[in-house]
Enzyme design. Structure first.
Site, PDB file in Angstrom:
ATOM      1  N   LYS A   1       0.823  -1.214   0.000  1.00  0.00           N
ATOM      2  CA  LYS A   1       0.000   0.000   0.000  1.00  0.00           C
ATOM      3  C   LYS A   1       0.862   1.273   0.000  1.00  0.00           C
ATOM      4  CE  LYS A   1      -2.083  -1.857   3.592  1.00  0.00           C
ATOM      5  NZ  LYS A   1      -1.664  -3.257   3.421  1.00  0.00           N
ATOM      6  N   ILE A   2       1.857   1.320   0.894  1.00  0.00           N
ATOM      7  CA  ILE A   2       2.647   2.548   1.036  1.00  0.00           C
ATOM      8  C   ILE A   2       3.646   2.707  -0.114  1.00  0.00           C
ATOM      9  CG2 ILE A   2       4.273   3.776   2.537  1.00  0.00           C
ATOM     10  CD1 ILE A   2       2.943   2.225   4.928  1.00  0.00           C
TER      11      ILE A   2
ATOM     12  N   ARG B   1      10.879   0.023   8.763  1.00  0.00           N
ATOM     13  CA  ARG B   1      11.302  -0.332  10.117  1.00  0.00           C
ATOM     14  C   ARG B   1      12.822  -0.186  10.173  1.00  0.00           C
ATOM     15  NH1 ARG B   1       6.911   0.452  11.527  1.00  0.00           N
ATOM     16  NH2 ARG B   1       5.417  -0.939  12.539  1.00  0.00           N
TER      17      ARG B   1
ATOM     18  N   HIS C   1       9.880   8.470  14.173  1.00  0.00           N
ATOM     19  CA  HIS C   1       8.764   7.566  13.854  1.00  0.00           C
ATOM     20  C   HIS C   1       7.438   8.332  13.863  1.00  0.00           C
ATOM     21  CE1 HIS C   1       7.766   3.032  13.830  1.00  0.00           C
ATOM     22  NE2 HIS C   1       6.814   3.690  13.210  1.00  0.00           N
TER      23      HIS C   1
ATOM     24  N   GLU D   1      15.422   2.124  18.039  1.00  0.00           N
ATOM     25  CA  GLU D   1      14.589   3.279  18.385  1.00  0.00           C
ATOM     26  C   GLU D   1      13.822   3.109  19.684  1.00  0.00           C
ATOM     27  OE1 GLU D   1      11.982   3.403  14.874  1.00  0.00           O
ATOM     28  OE2 GLU D   1      10.298   2.943  16.194  1.00  0.00           O
TER      29      GLU D   1
ATOM     30  N   ASP E   1       9.790  -6.406  -5.231  1.00  0.00           N
ATOM     31  CA  ASP E   1       8.842  -7.022  -4.294  1.00  0.00           C
ATOM     32  C   ASP E   1       8.869  -8.524  -4.508  1.00  0.00           C
ATOM     33  OD1 ASP E   1       6.255  -7.876  -2.986  1.00  0.00           O
ATOM     34  OD2 ASP E   1       6.050  -5.727  -2.723  1.00  0.00           O
TER      35      ASP E   1
ATOM     36  N   THR F   1      11.121   4.697   5.915  1.00  0.00           N
ATOM     37  CA  THR F   1       9.960   4.911   6.782  1.00  0.00           C
ATOM     38  C   THR F   1       9.334   3.562   7.123  1.00  0.00           C
ATOM     39  OG1 THR F   1       8.533   5.193   4.856  1.00  0.00           O
ATOM     40  CG2 THR F   1       9.384   7.210   5.865  1.00  0.00           C
TER      41      THR F   1
ATOM     42  N   PRO G   1       7.911  -4.957   4.958  1.00  0.00           N
ATOM     43  CA  PRO G   1       7.810  -5.194   6.407  1.00  0.00           C
ATOM     44  C   PRO G   1       9.120  -5.774   6.935  1.00  0.00           C
ATOM     45  CG  PRO G   1       6.609  -6.873   5.174  1.00  0.00           C
ATOM     46  CD  PRO G   1       7.155  -5.916   4.157  1.00  0.00           C
TER      47      PRO G   1
ATOM     48  N   ASP H   1      12.934   7.769   9.279  1.00  0.00           N
ATOM     49  CA  ASP H   1      11.848   7.979  10.253  1.00  0.00           C
ATOM     50  C   ASP H   1      11.884   6.887  11.305  1.00  0.00           C
ATOM     51  OD1 ASP H   1       9.456   9.350  11.207  1.00  0.00           O
ATOM     52  OD2 ASP H   1       8.376   7.545  10.593  1.00  0.00           O
TER      53      ASP H   1
HETATM   54  P1  NAI Z   1       1.922  -3.933   2.804  1.00  0.00           P
HETATM   55  O1  NAI Z   1       1.767  -5.249   3.466  1.00  0.00           O
HETATM   56  O2  NAI Z   1       0.777  -3.341   2.060  1.00  0.00           O
HETATM   57  O3  NAI Z   1       3.159  -4.000   1.779  1.00  0.00           O
HETATM   58  C1  NAI Z   1       4.396  -4.595   2.081  1.00  0.00           C
HETATM   59  C2  NAI Z   1       4.978  -5.079   0.754  1.00  0.00           C
HETATM   60  O4  NAI Z   1       6.309  -5.539   1.009  1.00  0.00           O
HETATM   61  C3  NAI Z   1       4.183  -6.255   0.162  1.00  0.00           C
HETATM   62  O5  NAI Z   1       3.879  -6.003  -1.192  1.00  0.00           O
HETATM   63  C4  NAI Z   1       5.165  -7.431   0.311  1.00  0.00           C
HETATM   64  O6  NAI Z   1       5.029  -8.395  -0.731  1.00  0.00           O
HETATM   65  C5  NAI Z   1       6.506  -6.716   0.222  1.00  0.00           C
HETATM   66  N1  NAI Z   1       7.617  -7.509   0.720  1.00  0.00           N
HETATM   67  C6  NAI Z   1       7.606  -8.435   1.709  1.00  0.00           C
HETATM   68  N2  NAI Z   1       8.839  -8.980   1.829  1.00  0.00           N
HETATM   69  C7  NAI Z   1       9.618  -8.386   0.896  1.00  0.00           C
HETATM   70  C8  NAI Z   1      10.984  -8.537   0.533  1.00  0.00           C
HETATM   71  N3  NAI Z   1      11.791  -9.427   1.144  1.00  0.00           N
HETATM   72  N4  NAI Z   1      11.465  -7.763  -0.456  1.00  0.00           N
HETATM   73  C9  NAI Z   1      10.659  -6.877  -1.106  1.00  0.00           C
HETATM   74  N5  NAI Z   1       9.360  -6.696  -0.806  1.00  0.00           N
HETATM   75  C10 NAI Z   1       8.845  -7.442   0.192  1.00  0.00           C
HETATM   76  O7  NAI Z   1       2.442  -2.942   3.934  1.00  0.00           O
HETATM   77  P2  NAI Z   1       2.349  -1.355   3.958  1.00  0.00           P
HETATM   78  O8  NAI Z   1       1.069  -0.945   4.570  1.00  0.00           O
HETATM   79  O9  NAI Z   1       2.731  -0.809   2.641  1.00  0.00           O
HETATM   80  O10 NAI Z   1       3.488  -1.029   5.056  1.00  0.00           O
HETATM   81  C11 NAI Z   1       4.856  -1.344   4.831  1.00  0.00           C
HETATM   82  C12 NAI Z   1       5.611  -1.188   6.132  1.00  0.00           C
HETATM   83  O11 NAI Z   1       5.666   0.179   6.500  1.00  0.00           O
HETATM   84  C13 NAI Z   1       4.958  -1.872   7.353  1.00  0.00           C
HETATM   85  O12 NAI Z   1       5.286  -3.241   7.416  1.00  0.00           O
HETATM   86  C14 NAI Z   1       5.514  -1.095   8.508  1.00  0.00           C
HETATM   87  O13 NAI Z   1       6.678  -1.745   8.978  1.00  0.00           O
HETATM   88  C15 NAI Z   1       5.882   0.259   7.896  1.00  0.00           C
HETATM   89  N6  NAI Z   1       5.072   1.345   8.462  1.00  0.00           N
HETATM   90  C16 NAI Z   1       5.706   2.428   9.007  1.00  0.00           C
HETATM   91  C17 NAI Z   1       4.990   3.464   9.568  1.00  0.00           C
HETATM   92  C18 NAI Z   1       5.646   4.694  10.144  1.00  0.00           C
HETATM   93  O14 NAI Z   1       4.984   5.477  10.860  1.00  0.00           O
HETATM   94  N7  NAI Z   1       6.923   4.954   9.883  1.00  0.00           N
HETATM   95  C19 NAI Z   1       3.526   3.402   9.624  1.00  0.00           C
HETATM   96  C20 NAI Z   1       2.948   2.261   8.926  1.00  0.00           C
HETATM   97  C21 NAI Z   1       3.709   1.271   8.399  1.00  0.00           C
END
Ligand code: NAI
Length: 350
Positions: A154-155, A235, A296, A264, A174, A233, A207, A259
């Site tokens: 999504k992000i 982890r 963060h 952290e 991905d 942004t 993630p 971020d």
């Molecule tokens: P999402 O689940 O929609 O997307 C994650 C993508 O990463 C998926 O398409 C997945 O297939 C891909 N992925 C998994 N393993 C991978 C790898 N080894 N290599 C390449 N791609 C891989 O998650 P979303 O919502 O986009 O969030 C992503 C991350 O952002 C979260 O897991 C969280 O850790 C972080 N986050 C940080 C925030 C902040 O305030 N800084 C807030 C929200 C999320």
């Protein structure tokens, strides 16, 4: 009445949870401390705990929560790397907020990038002091450069779309490519190594897990262009921070926008301004003029905070009212072994 023990509560969260809880009527017990093995007993008397990114729910904490009679861990975040899912399996259900505002995170990633590439962090301080010299503030156009997006969920997708909008070429990586999304955007799926070699900007949106731990390390940093900027942004532990410090020190990359930070949990979300920093790696990072760190805060928008509170309380309500847990995460579904999860039948995972 269902009581929720709300760990690591911050004033800006309480505002949103209190407002939305007017509809639900839970008893929310706000606690200043983080959830871990030592503090878990504070949940006694509650049926659910609400936890955030730096609460540590390891096997010890899970055992204590079980003793307290906790049936649900409601994460008020998307990531769940801080929960030992195997340890809680069969004892306590875990729900999360899978999406609240992916735009908030993507926009923050791009804000950090613009800030660094146009030296806004330096210009702001300079002008505040009445210094209008431009010396040392020359930046770089992003137009025509190449962005590498790791993780097109999504992000990552929104970040790619924003950067395409400023005229960047888009490389993506991905484990599960989405070519139907990438093709119209002109985004090209490629390996992580090739992305690191070709990109001028690398933004991390995967993630954190065993496969992505230290995704950016000595080897991948060595592949990068001398001017490459890394944006994280996602982890903290997606990056081997010590390797990043070495690359910055020897000017092997152009900069970093962070971020999140590997260690952290020791510093973020608290005011340490009156004490000597004990974390030498973080202290060293803060010395680089081409590093910007935020604590963060990518999620910290009005829209995201409302959505977090709404989904978290709805998760708790549905679990206790109907046993339904649509946003449940367990170690089986986290490993995509969803067939074994009852979640696929609309109920809790076990
Ligand atoms: P999402 O689940 O929609 O997307 C994650 C993508 O990463 C998926 O398409 C997945 O297939 C891909 N992925 C998994 N393993 C991978 C790898 N080894 N290599 C390449 N791609 C891989 O998650 P979303 O919502 O986009 O969030 C992503 C991350 O952002 C979260 O897991 C969280 O850790 C972080 N986050 C940080 C925030 C902040 O305030 N800084 C807030 C929200 C999320």
């Amino acid at each position: 009445m269902i009581t929720i023990a709300f760990f690591d509560a911050k004033p800006y969260e309480k505002l949103y949870f209190d407002r939305i809880n007017e509809t639900y009527g839970f008893a929310i017990r706000y606690l200043d401390v983080r959830l871990n093995e030592e503090t878990a007993q504070l949940a006694k008397g509650a049926a659910a705990v609400c936890a955030f990114v730096n609460d540590r729910i390891d096997a010890g904490a899970a055992a204590e929560l079980e003793k307290c009679g906790i049936r649900l861990i409601a994460l008020r975040c998307a990531g769940y790397n801080n929960v030992d899912l195997r340890a809680v399996w069969g004892k306590i259900h875990v729900v999360r907020v899978p999406a609240y505002s992916p735009h908030a995170i993507a926009e923050h990633a791009v804000a950090l990038l613009f800030c660094l590439t146009r030296s806004l962090h330096k210009a702001y301080n300079r002008v505040r002091e009445g210094n209008f010299l431009l010396h040392g503030l020359a930046g770089r156009d992003l137009y025509g450069k190449t962005a590498g997006i790791v993780g097109t969920g999504k992000i990552g997708k929104i970040t790619a779309e924003i950067l395409r909008g400023v005229g960047m070429r888009i490389l993506v990586n991905d484990t599960f490519p989405d070519t139907a999304w990438a093709s119209p955007l002109g985004a090209e799926y490629t390996s992580l190594d090739e992305l690191c070699t070709r990109a001028d900007v690398i933004s991390l949106h995967a993630p954190l897990g065993p496969e992505t731990f230290h995704l950016i390390n000595e080897k991948t940093l060595d592949l990068m262009k001398p001017g490459a900027v890394i944006v994280n942004t996602g982890r903290g532990a997606l990056i081997d921070t010590r390797a990043l410090v070495r690359a910055l020190k020897h000017q092997r990359i152009g900069g970093a926008c962070l971020d999140v930070y590997e260690e952290e949990e020791n510093y973020f979300f608290e005011d340490w301004s009156g004490t000597a920093m004990q974390d030498d790696t973080l202290a060293r990072l803060l010395t680089f003029p081409n590093v910007i760190i935020t604590g963060h805060q990518a999620f910290l928008t009005d829209e995201a905070l409302s959505a977090i509170a709404q989904t978290t309380l709805e998760n708790v309500s549905r679990f206790f009212d109907t046993g339904d847990a649509p946003n449940e995460i367990c170690y089986r579904c986290a490993n995509l072994d969803t067939e074994k999860c009852r979640r696929t039948r609309g109920k809790g995972c076990f």
